[in-house]
Scaffold this motif. Structure first.
Motif, PDB file in Angstrom:
ATOM      1  N   HIS A  37     -72.125  71.000  -7.259  1.00  0.00           N
ATOM      2  CA  HIS A  37     -71.269  70.818  -8.133  1.00  0.00           C
ATOM      3  C   HIS A  37     -70.605  71.841  -8.963  1.00  0.00           C
ATOM      4  O   HIS A  37     -69.778  71.513  -9.742  1.00  0.00           O
ATOM      5  N   THR A  38     -70.968  73.027  -8.620  1.00  0.00           N
ATOM      6  CA  THR A  38     -70.115  74.118  -9.293  1.00  0.00           C
ATOM      7  C   THR A  38     -69.150  74.590  -8.341  1.00  0.00           C
ATOM      8  O   THR A  38     -68.215  75.459  -8.911  1.00  0.00           O
ATOM      9  N   ALA A  39     -69.042  74.208  -7.284  1.00  0.00           N
ATOM     10  CA  ALA A  39     -67.930  74.646  -6.248  1.00  0.00           C
ATOM     11  C   ALA A  39     -66.667  73.568  -6.085  1.00  0.00           C
ATOM     12  O   ALA A  39     -67.199  72.333  -6.351  1.00  0.00           O
ATOM     13  N   PRO A  40     -65.743  74.277  -5.683  1.00  0.00           N
ATOM     14  CA  PRO A  40     -64.640  73.269  -5.295  1.00  0.00           C
ATOM     15  C   PRO A  40     -65.066  72.400  -3.966  1.00  0.00           C
ATOM     16  O   PRO A  40     -66.003  72.500  -3.222  1.00  0.00           O
ATOM     17  N   LEU A  41     -64.519  71.075  -4.121  1.00  0.00           N
ATOM     18  CA  LEU A  41     -64.765  70.096  -3.244  1.00  0.00           C
ATOM     19  C   LEU A  41     -64.619  70.631  -1.637  1.00  0.00           C
ATOM     20  O   LEU A  41     -65.432  70.288  -0.762  1.00  0.00           O
ATOM     21  N   HIS A  42     -63.577  71.290  -1.314  1.00  0.00           N
ATOM     22  CA  HIS A  42     -63.312  71.523   0.100  1.00  0.00           C
ATOM     23  C   HIS A  42     -64.272  72.757   0.455  1.00  0.00           C
ATOM     24  O   HIS A  42     -64.368  72.852   1.743  1.00  0.00           O
TER      25      HIS A  42
END
Length: 80
Positions: A37-42
């Motif tokens: 949840h701290t990283a970009p979706l891709h």
């Protein structure tokens, strides 16, 4: 430039995934806990390379897909 309204169903079709409402809900339920949840979706490890690139480009280029990609991102991050 003509803007298109895309839905979650058409996004899933574009990503080569089953695209019924039930399929999308199952995907969200299955993968939401696997998302950092701290990283970009891709960057999630459940995307293949072409899916990841598509999602990244949609956001970086503020393409007509960006809004529905944001919607998917929100659904994955809010699923409990």
């Amino acid at each position: 430039m003509e803007m298109h309204q895309h839905s979650l169903e058409t996004l899933f079709e574009q990503l080569g995934l089953p695209s019924s409402r039930n399929d999308i809900q199952k995907f969200i339920e299955h993968y939401s806990h696997k998302l950092d949840h701290t990283a970009p979706l891709h960057t999630a490890d459940f995307w293949n390379q072409s899916q990841s690139e598509f999602l990244k480009e949609a956001k970086e280029e503020d393409a007509d897909w960006a809004e529905v990609v944001d919607q998917l991102d929100t659904l994955l991050r809010s699923e409990k």
